[in-house]
Design a protein around this motif. Structure first.
Motif, short mmCIF file in Angstrom:
data_model
loop_
_atom_site.label_atom_id
_atom_site.label_comp_id
_atom_site.label_asym_id
_atom_site.label_seq_id
_atom_site.Cartn_x
_atom_site.Cartn_y
_atom_site.Cartn_z
N UNK A 238 1.06 -1.72 0.35
CA UNK A 238 0.02 0.31 0.27
C UNK A 238 1.03 1.56 0.51
N UNK A 239 1.89 1.19 -0.70
CA UNK A 239 2.69 2.32 -0.64
C UNK A 239 3.61 3.30 0.85
N UNK A 240 3.03 4.08 0.67
CA UNK A 240 3.07 4.85 2.15
C UNK A 240 2.18 4.76 3.47
N UNK A 241 1.29 3.95 2.45
CA UNK A 241 0.31 2.96 4.68
C UNK A 241 0.72 1.81 4.59
N UNK A 242 1.81 1.27 3.98
CA UNK A 242 2.31 0.13 4.14
C UNK A 242 2.20 -1.28 3.84
N UNK A 243 2.40 -2.30 4.31
CA UNK A 243 1.56 -4.01 3.80
C UNK A 243 1.15 -4.67 4.74
N UNK A 244 0.03 -5.18 3.83
CA UNK A 244 -0.68 -6.56 4.92
C UNK A 244 -0.17 -8.02 3.98
N UNK A 245 -0.37 -8.53 5.18
CA UNK A 245 -0.12 -10.12 4.09
C UNK A 245 -0.89 -10.91 5.24
N UNK A 246 -2.02 -11.80 4.91
CA UNK A 246 -2.97 -12.90 5.54
C UNK A 246 -2.37 -14.30 4.75
N UNK A 247 -2.87 -14.95 5.80
CA UNK A 247 -2.39 -16.04 5.44
C UNK A 247 -3.48 -16.73 6.11
N UNK A 270 12.13 -5.09 -5.58
CA UNK A 270 12.87 -4.90 -4.28
C UNK A 270 12.67 -5.65 -3.14
N UNK A 271 10.87 -5.38 -3.29
CA UNK A 271 10.01 -5.75 -2.25
C UNK A 271 9.90 -6.95 -2.25
N UNK A 272 9.82 -7.73 -3.80
CA UNK A 272 9.77 -8.78 -3.79
C UNK A 272 11.09 -9.88 -4.04
N UNK A 273 12.21 -9.83 -4.21
CA UNK A 273 13.54 -10.29 -3.88
C UNK A 273 13.32 -11.16 -3.17
N UNK A 274 13.40 -9.66 -1.71
CA UNK A 274 13.46 -9.30 -0.55
C UNK A 274 12.80 -10.37 0.33
N UNK A 275 11.54 -10.40 -0.06
CA UNK A 275 9.76 -11.55 0.91
C UNK A 275 10.31 -13.03 -0.08
N UNK A 276 11.22 -12.74 -0.96
CA UNK A 276 11.54 -14.37 -1.29
C UNK A 276 11.98 -15.10 -0.40
N UNK A 277 13.21 -14.46 -0.35
CA UNK A 277 14.32 -14.39 0.24
C UNK A 277 13.83 -14.59 1.97
N UNK A 278 13.33 -14.10 2.49
CA UNK A 278 12.84 -13.80 3.93
C UNK A 278 11.77 -15.35 4.49
N UNK A 279 10.85 -15.45 3.21
CA UNK A 279 10.29 -16.40 3.18
C UNK A 279 11.25 -18.35 3.09
N UNK A 280 12.16 -17.86 2.01
CA UNK A 280 12.96 -18.86 1.84
C UNK A 280 13.50 -19.54 3.12
N UNK A 281 14.02 -18.55 3.69
CA UNK A 281 15.03 -18.00 4.96
C UNK A 281 14.54 -19.22 6.44
N UNK A 282 12.78 -19.45 6.01
CA UNK A 282 12.53 -19.64 7.49
C UNK A 282 11.34 -18.67 8.39
N UNK A 283 11.95 -17.05 8.49
CA UNK A 283 11.79 -16.01 9.11
C UNK A 283 10.30 -16.43 9.22
N UNK A 284 9.72 -15.74 10.26
CA UNK A 284 8.76 -14.91 10.86
C UNK A 284 7.90 -14.01 9.40
N UNK A 285 6.99 -14.48 9.66
CA UNK A 285 6.11 -13.57 8.41
C UNK A 285 6.06 -11.74 8.85
N UNK A 288 10.03 -11.00 7.64
CA UNK A 288 9.81 -11.21 6.25
C UNK A 288 9.03 -9.60 5.87
N UNK A 289 8.48 -8.75 6.35
CA UNK A 289 7.61 -7.91 5.61
C UNK A 289 8.78 -6.56 6.38
N UNK A 290 8.95 -6.39 7.69
CA UNK A 290 9.43 -5.42 7.66
C UNK A 290 11.41 -5.88 7.27
#
Length: 329
Positions: A238-247, A270-285, A288-290
């Motif tokens: 959401x740009x300057x309003x941040x990001x929301x993720x749901x499972x 850049x967000x997408x590549x870092x998201x992949x890295x965080x998820x592959x690293x097994x970090x909590x959501x 990963x989003x931060x």
């Protein structure tokens, strides 16, 4: 054969960004050339975090095509699956205008099509796609044949494996057809997205793109609709309003990282590549989003996209500075 952490499929080309900002394209005097295209940028962003990344795409046998291959290799991306099409359209070029902080119109020179939309199912490296720890494709690849059939074949090969990502990237110019009435291109894209979401496990898009696909303009409702469409993780930026993720079991929202915007076009990649890295690293959501949000902010504060992608150390350093500052307050 190398097993990649990420195989991404889709758009690649050359970005020509103006060095004069705050003026229209006809007034720009000089440009700088960069590797571009959302799939290419995501692979570069992932490689910058030490991951083995490969791109499935195509260029023409021309000077810009040679530039694309050279830049991919220099930026740490395996170009073995980037085909060279000798009897098709030229390697595409994209121009933009820069009116920070939030207006960056683009002109895509991909007429009548582009090499990356001429990928066929028969040309796919199916074993590499199947065995990759993560696979990334975007809605753009479903806009035309034969690319549409190739993207469907790749998703079928993945068989809903973990981290099968659909980027809801929507560029209306790629979906328009002669004689279209208003809304036809959006409806066409929505129908393709609905099918693809049944084969993906992760969906990522900004709020406008999520609304296009789901009809929901409120972030939480849009994310829930994406889950209902078949994915296991829905990420709404959401740009300057941040990001929301749901499972199905978790909801995480993080604030946007403040930045003086220079060019907002590469932040999502850049967000997408870092998201992949965080998820592959097994970090909590939340972690990963931060991490992904800071990576996106760093690129938004720089001119280029591909060459601007931050390393893990750069992102971690900025996160550490914030933690220190918060602790001192």
């Amino acid at each position: 054969m190398t097993v990649h952490d990420l195989v991404a499929m889709g758009r690649v080309g050359v970005d020509l960004y103006p060095l004069q900002h705050g003026v229209t394209l006809d007034e720009v005097r000089t440009f700088e050339k960069f590797l571009g295209g959302t799939a290419a940028n995501v692979t570069v962003a992932t490689a910058r975090h030490g991951r083995r990344a490969a791109l499935v795409s195509a260029t023409a046998d021309d000077a810009f095509g040679r530039f694309v291959h050279r830049e991919l290799l220099q930026l740490g991306v395996d170009d073995a699956y980037v085909q060279t099409i000798t009897d098709g359209p030229p390697t595409p070029v994209t121009f933009c205008e820069m009116f920070p902080p939030d207006y960056f119109p683009r002109w895509f020179y991909r007429y009548p099509t582009a090499p990356d939309l001429l990928i066929t199912p028969e040309s796919l490296p199916l074993q590499a796609i199947r065995e990759a720890s993560a696979y990334w494709s975007s809605l753009t690849g479903l806009s035309q044949e034969p690319s549409r059939a190739a993207h469907r074949a790749a998703l079928e090969e993945r068989a809903r494996a973990p981290l099968t990502v659909l980027d809801l990237d929507y560029q209306e110019a790629f979906w328009r057809e002669p004689g279209d009435a208003e809304g036809d291109a959006r409806a066409r894209a929505r129908s393709q997205a609905v099918v693809a979401l049944r084969q993906a496990t992760v969906a990522v898009g900004n709020l406008a793109e999520c609304e296009l696909v789901t009809g929901e303009s409120e972030p939480r409702r849009a994310a829930r609709a994406l889950l209902a469409a078949g994915v296991e993780l829905a990420v709404v930026t959401q740009g300057p309003q941040g990001v929301l993720a749901l499972t199905p079991d978790e909801e995480v929202g993080v604030d946007a990282f403040p930045v003086t915007v220079v060019n907002g076009l590469g932040a999502g990649d850049a967000f997408g590549g870092a998201l992949v890295h965080g998820l592959l690293s097994g970090w909590d959501l939340e972690r990963t989003l931060h991490f992904a949000s800071v990576a996106g902010a760093l690129v938004a504060g720089r001119l280029g996209c591909s060459t601007a992608m931050p390393t893990t150390a750069e992102v971690q350093a900025l996160l550490s500075d914030v933690e220190v500052a918060d602790g001192a307050m």
